[in-house]
Design a protein around this motif. Structure first.
Motif, PDB file in Angstrom:
ATOM      1  N   LEU A 329       0.847  -1.189   0.000  1.00 22.60           N
ATOM      2  CA  LEU A 329       0.000   0.000   0.000  1.00 22.60           C
ATOM      3  C   LEU A 329       0.885   1.242   0.000  1.00 22.60           C
ATOM      4  O   LEU A 329       1.977   1.223   0.553  1.00 22.60           O
ATOM      5  CB  LEU A 329      -0.836  -0.002   1.279  1.00 22.60           C
ATOM      6  CG  LEU A 329      -1.919   1.043   1.388  1.00 22.60           C
ATOM      7  CD1 LEU A 329      -3.150   0.575   0.618  1.00 22.60           C
ATOM      8  CD2 LEU A 329      -2.283   1.274   2.839  1.00 22.60           C
ATOM      9  N   ILE A 330       0.397   2.308  -0.635  1.00 22.14           N
ATOM     10  CA  ILE A 330       1.107   3.592  -0.543  1.00 22.14           C
ATOM     11  C   ILE A 330       0.263   4.564   0.254  1.00 22.14           C
ATOM     12  O   ILE A 330      -0.943   4.679   0.028  1.00 22.14           O
ATOM     13  CB  ILE A 330       1.398   4.175  -1.946  1.00 22.14           C
ATOM     14  CG1 ILE A 330       2.309   3.230  -2.715  1.00 22.14           C
ATOM     15  CG2 ILE A 330       2.056   5.560  -1.829  1.00 22.14           C
ATOM     16  CD1 ILE A 330       2.546   3.636  -4.153  1.00 22.14           C
ATOM     17  N   GLU A 331       0.901   5.236   1.196  1.00 25.39           N
ATOM     18  CA  GLU A 331       0.240   6.274   1.985  1.00 25.39           C
ATOM     19  C   GLU A 331       1.097   7.520   1.941  1.00 25.39           C
ATOM     20  O   GLU A 331       2.266   7.441   1.583  1.00 25.39           O
ATOM     21  CB  GLU A 331       0.154   5.852   3.445  1.00 25.39           C
ATOM     22  CG  GLU A 331      -0.867   4.806   3.731  1.00 25.39           C
ATOM     23  CD  GLU A 331      -1.052   4.641   5.227  1.00 25.39           C
ATOM     24  OE1 GLU A 331      -2.147   4.302   5.622  1.00 25.39           O
ATOM     25  OE2 GLU A 331      -0.094   4.862   5.990  1.00 25.39           O
ATOM     26  N   TYR A 332       0.529   8.656   2.341  1.00 18.65           N
ATOM     27  CA  TYR A 332       1.372   9.837   2.391  1.00 18.65           C
ATOM     28  C   TYR A 332       0.987  10.743   3.542  1.00 18.65           C
ATOM     29  O   TYR A 332      -0.133  10.676   4.055  1.00 18.65           O
ATOM     30  CB  TYR A 332       1.294  10.609   1.075  1.00 18.65           C
ATOM     31  CG  TYR A 332       0.019  11.413   0.919  1.00 18.65           C
ATOM     32  CD1 TYR A 332      -1.160  10.805   0.524  1.00 18.65           C
ATOM     33  CD2 TYR A 332       0.001  12.766   1.207  1.00 18.65           C
ATOM     34  CE1 TYR A 332      -2.329  11.532   0.404  1.00 18.65           C
ATOM     35  CE2 TYR A 332      -1.168  13.509   1.082  1.00 18.65           C
ATOM     36  CZ  TYR A 332      -2.326  12.881   0.686  1.00 18.65           C
ATOM     37  OH  TYR A 332      -3.483  13.596   0.580  1.00 18.65           O
ATOM     38  N   THR A 333       1.947  11.538   3.959  1.00 19.96           N
ATOM     39  CA  THR A 333       1.666  12.650   4.856  1.00 19.96           C
ATOM     40  C   THR A 333       2.298  13.862   4.205  1.00 19.96           C
ATOM     41  O   THR A 333       3.338  13.742   3.558  1.00 19.96           O
ATOM     42  CB  THR A 333       2.292  12.470   6.253  1.00 19.96           C
ATOM     43  OG1 THR A 333       3.708  12.387   6.093  1.00 19.96           O
ATOM     44  CG2 THR A 333       1.784  11.228   6.941  1.00 19.96           C
ATOM     45  N   SER A 334       1.659  15.006   4.355  1.00 13.73           N
ATOM     46  CA  SER A 334       2.165  16.174   3.641  1.00 13.73           C
ATOM     47  C   SER A 334       1.880  17.455   4.398  1.00 13.73           C
ATOM     48  O   SER A 334       0.770  17.677   4.869  1.00 13.73           O
ATOM     49  CB  SER A 334       1.511  16.228   2.265  1.00 13.73           C
ATOM     50  OG  SER A 334       1.975  17.347   1.548  1.00 13.73           O
ATOM     51  N   ARG A 335       2.919  18.247   4.560  1.00 16.60           N
ATOM     52  CA  ARG A 335       2.776  19.630   5.020  1.00 16.60           C
ATOM     53  C   ARG A 335       3.845  20.425   4.287  1.00 16.60           C
ATOM     54  O   ARG A 335       4.771  19.827   3.711  1.00 16.60           O
ATOM     55  CB  ARG A 335       2.923  19.730   6.530  1.00 16.60           C
ATOM     56  CG  ARG A 335       4.216  19.158   7.082  1.00 16.60           C
ATOM     57  CD  ARG A 335       4.277  19.403   8.588  1.00 16.60           C
ATOM     58  NE  ARG A 335       5.237  18.552   9.267  1.00 16.60           N
ATOM     59  CZ  ARG A 335       6.536  18.801   9.345  1.00 16.60           C
ATOM     60  NH1 ARG A 335       7.049  19.844   8.765  1.00 16.60           N
ATOM     61  NH2 ARG A 335       7.343  17.980  10.002  1.00 16.60           N
ATOM     62  N   PRO A 336       3.727  21.746   4.266  1.00 18.44           N
ATOM     63  CA  PRO A 336       4.735  22.512   3.535  1.00 18.44           C
ATOM     64  C   PRO A 336       6.142  22.147   4.010  1.00 18.44           C
ATOM     65  O   PRO A 336       6.367  21.999   5.207  1.00 18.44           O
ATOM     66  CB  PRO A 336       4.386  23.969   3.888  1.00 18.44           C
ATOM     67  CG  PRO A 336       2.934  23.936   4.206  1.00 18.44           C
ATOM     68  CD  PRO A 336       2.672  22.605   4.842  1.00 18.44           C
ATOM     69  N   ALA A 337       7.032  21.952   3.087  1.00 19.11           N
ATOM     70  CA  ALA A 337       8.449  21.631   3.330  1.00 19.11           C
ATOM     71  C   ALA A 337       8.684  20.176   3.740  1.00 19.11           C
ATOM     72  O   ALA A 337       9.823  19.761   3.918  1.00 19.11           O
ATOM     73  CB  ALA A 337       9.086  22.572   4.345  1.00 19.11           C
ATOM     74  N   ARG A 338       7.630  19.396   3.911  1.00 20.82           N
ATOM     75  CA  ARG A 338       7.879  17.979   4.197  1.00 20.82           C
ATOM     76  C   ARG A 338       6.711  17.111   3.723  1.00 20.82           C
ATOM     77  O   ARG A 338       5.669  17.053   4.371  1.00 20.82           O
ATOM     78  CB  ARG A 338       8.116  17.746   5.683  1.00 20.82           C
ATOM     79  CG  ARG A 338       8.544  16.324   5.967  1.00 20.82           C
ATOM     80  CD  ARG A 338       9.078  16.151   7.380  1.00 20.82           C
ATOM     81  NE  ARG A 338       9.657  14.838   7.540  1.00 20.82           N
ATOM     82  CZ  ARG A 338       8.963  13.757   7.931  1.00 20.82           C
ATOM     83  NH1 ARG A 338       7.684  13.867   8.216  1.00 20.82           N
ATOM     84  NH2 ARG A 338       9.553  12.587   8.035  1.00 20.82           N
ATOM     85  N   THR A 339       6.902  16.472   2.592  1.00 22.49           N
ATOM     86  CA  THR A 339       5.910  15.535   2.084  1.00 22.49           C
ATOM     87  C   THR A 339       6.579  14.170   1.987  1.00 22.49           C
ATOM     88  O   THR A 339       7.680  14.053   1.465  1.00 22.49           O
ATOM     89  CB  THR A 339       5.411  15.985   0.700  1.00 22.49           C
ATOM     90  OG1 THR A 339       4.747  17.249   0.837  1.00 22.49           O
ATOM     91  CG2 THR A 339       4.444  14.975   0.106  1.00 22.49           C
ATOM     92  N   VAL A 340       5.923  13.163   2.541  1.00 27.67           N
ATOM     93  CA  VAL A 340       6.500  11.828   2.506  1.00 27.67           C
ATOM     94  C   VAL A 340       5.483  10.854   1.914  1.00 27.67           C
ATOM     95  O   VAL A 340       4.372  10.723   2.428  1.00 27.67           O
ATOM     96  CB  VAL A 340       6.889  11.326   3.917  1.00 27.67           C
ATOM     97  CG1 VAL A 340       7.629  10.008   3.820  1.00 27.67           C
ATOM     98  CG2 VAL A 340       7.719  12.358   4.656  1.00 27.67           C
TER      99      VAL A 340
END
Ligand SMILES: Nc1ncnc2c1ncn2[C@@H]1O[C@H](COP(=O)(O)OP(=O)(O)OP(=O)(O)O)[C@@H](O)[C@H]1O
Ligand SMILES: [Mg+2]
Length: 355
Positions: A329-340
Motif C-alpha cells: 500500500l502507498i500512503e502519504y503525509t504532507s505539510r509545507p516543506a515535508r511531504t513523505v
C-alpha cells in the motif's frame, strides 16, 4: 490447551499486559512489547506506574476492579513513549484465582489499542476498496476505447493511400492522435504483463530510481539516501517497483522541491489493509516541496487527478496499483516543506498473487 491459549495471546494485535494485585507487570504479549517499545524482559517485574505514569491516579480504581471482578474501559488515555505520546483505549479486567485460570492470586488484564492506529487502519481499508473499484471502472473504459481506436487508426492508414501528399496531413493527424490516445489508454489500464517475481533487493530498486532521477534533473538537486542495510530480499517484480518509486520521485521533483530523501526502514508486526505481517518494508520518498494541494488530498490516488497543467494524473494511481499487486500500500503525509510518500510492502519469501 494452555499452549493453544498462549499462542492466541501471542498473536493478538491488541497489546495485552497482565499485572498482579501490587500492580507489577507479570506478563506482556508481543503486541504489548511493540506498543511500549520495550521487551518483555524489561517490562516484567516493573511497577505498571513506572512504565505508564498516567495509570497512577487509577490505582484505586484497579483495586476496586480486583475486588469486584468488574471490568472498565477508558478511551484515549495518553501513553508516553520516548519522544512522543500515543493515545490508547484501555480495558482492564480482573482475572480471579481459580483452578481454571491457574492463578494463585487475582491479576489485572489490560487490553490496549492504539487509537490513531485504528483510525489509520479504517482509512486504509477504505483506500484499498476505493482503489479496487476505480481500477475496475478504468480498466473497462480503457478496453472499450482501445478497440475502436485500432479501427480508427487502420481506416486512416487505408485512407492515406488514396490521398494526395498535401491531403495526407489530415490522416497523419488522425494517426498521431490515435497513437497518443493509445499510449494514454495503455497507461490507464496499468501494467498488463504477468508478474515474474524474483528476489528483489529494495536498495537496488531505490538506487535505480536515484540514477534515473539524477539523469533527469541535472545539477543543483539534492538526492539523499537514508537506508537500513539490514533489510532482506523479498519476492517481487523489480521493474514494476522501480516504476512505482519513480512515479513518486518524479512527483517530488515536480512538486517542486530541492531535496529528495530516499529512505528504507523495516517494521515488525505491521498491518496492511486487513492483514498483519511479521515484517514489512517501508520505502519512502520525502521532499521539501510545498506539499500536496489541499483540494486534491482526498482523491489523490484516483486516476486523472492532477495538480499540473501538463500532468495526466496517472502516476500515483499506477504506483498504488503496483503496490497492491505486491500485497502492499502507498500512503502519504504532507505539510509545507515535508511531504513523505511511503510504500509499505510485506516482506514475504513466497510470492502470493492474491496478495
Ligand atoms: N510530492 C508531492 N508534492 C506535492 N504534490 C504532489 C506530490 N505528489 C503528487 N502530488 C500531487 O498529486 C497529483 C497527482 O499525482 P500523479 O503522479 O498521480 O499525477 P501527475 O504527476 O499530475 O501526472 P503523471 O504522473 O501522470 O505525469 C500531482 O499532480 C500533484 O498535484
Ligand atoms: Mg506524477
Amino acid at each position: 490447551m494452555e499452549s493453544h491459549a498462549e499462542s492466541i495471546v501471542e498473536n493478538l494485535t491488541t497489546a495485552v499486559v497482565v499485572a498482579d494485585a501490587a500492580l507489577r507487570v507479570r506478563a506482556v504479549n508481543p503486541a504489548g512489547e511493540i506498543l511500549f517499545e520495550l521487551s518483555a524482559k524489561q517490562m516484567v517485574g516493573q511497577p505498571l506506574e513506572r512504565l505508564w505514569p498516567q495509570t497512577a491516579p487509577l490505582a484505586g480504581l484497579f483495586a476496586d476492579i480486583l475486588q469486584s471482578a468488574h471490568s472498565f474501559t477508558r478511551r484515549g488515555l495518553p501513553l508516553p513513549l520516548p519522544g512522543r505520546e500515543v493515545l490508547v483505549d484501555v480495558t482492564a479486567t480482573a482475572i480471579l484465582p481459580s483452578s481454571e485460570s491457574g492463578l494463585q492470586e487475582a491479576a489485572l488484564l489490560f487490553e490496549l489499542n492504539q487509537v490513531d492506529r485504528l483510525r489509520r487502519l479504517a482509512h486504509e481499508e477504505e483506500l484499498v476498496d476505493r482503489h479496487l473499484a476505480q481500477r475496475a471502472v478504468v480498466r473497462g473504459l480503457a478496453h472499450e476505447i482501445k478497440n475502436p481506436l485500432g479501427g480508427l487508426r487502420g481506416a486512416a492508414q487505408l485512407l492515406e493511400r488514396k490521398l494526395s501528399e498535401s491531403e495526407r496531413e489530415y490522416t497523419r493527424i488522425i494517426i498521431r492522435e490515435a497513437d497518443r490516445l493509445q499510449g494514454l489508454v495503455d497507461r490507464l489500464a496499468g501494467p498488463t504483463r504477468p508478474y515474474l517475481p524474483v528476489q528483489v533487493n529494495i536498495h537496488q530498486v531505490l538506487e535505480h530510481v536515484r540514477s534515473l532521477i539524477l539523469a533527469e534533473v541535472g545539477e543543483g538537486y539534492v538526492l539523499r539516501r537514508d537506508y537500513d542495510p539490514s533489510i532482506p530480499e523479498f519476492a517481487g517484480d523489480p521493474d514494476q517497483l522501480v516504476q512505482a518509486v519513480l512515479n513518486l520521485a518524479r512527483n517530488a521533483v515536480q512538486a517542486p522541491s530541492h531535496l529528495i530523501i530516499l529512505r528504507s526502514r523495516i517494521e515488525r508486526q505491521f498491518t496492511i489493509g486487513q492483514r498483519r505481517h511479521k515484517l514489512v518494508l517501508r520505502a519512502e520518498v520525502e521532499d521539501d516541496g510545498p506539499g500536496v494541494p489541499q483540494a486534491l488530498r482526498d482523491t489523490l490516488f484516483y486516476p486523472m487527478v492532477t495538480g499540473h497543467a501538463a500532468g495526466t494524473g496517472l502516476g500515483l494511481s499506477i504506483a498504488q496499483d503496483i503496490a497492491r499487486r505486491h500485497g502492499g500500500l502507498i500512503e502519504y503525509t504532507s505539510r509545507p516543506a515535508r511531504t513523505v510518500f511511503t510504500l509499505f510492502l510485506p516482506l514475504r519469501q513466497e510470492y502470493d498473487p492474491t496478495g
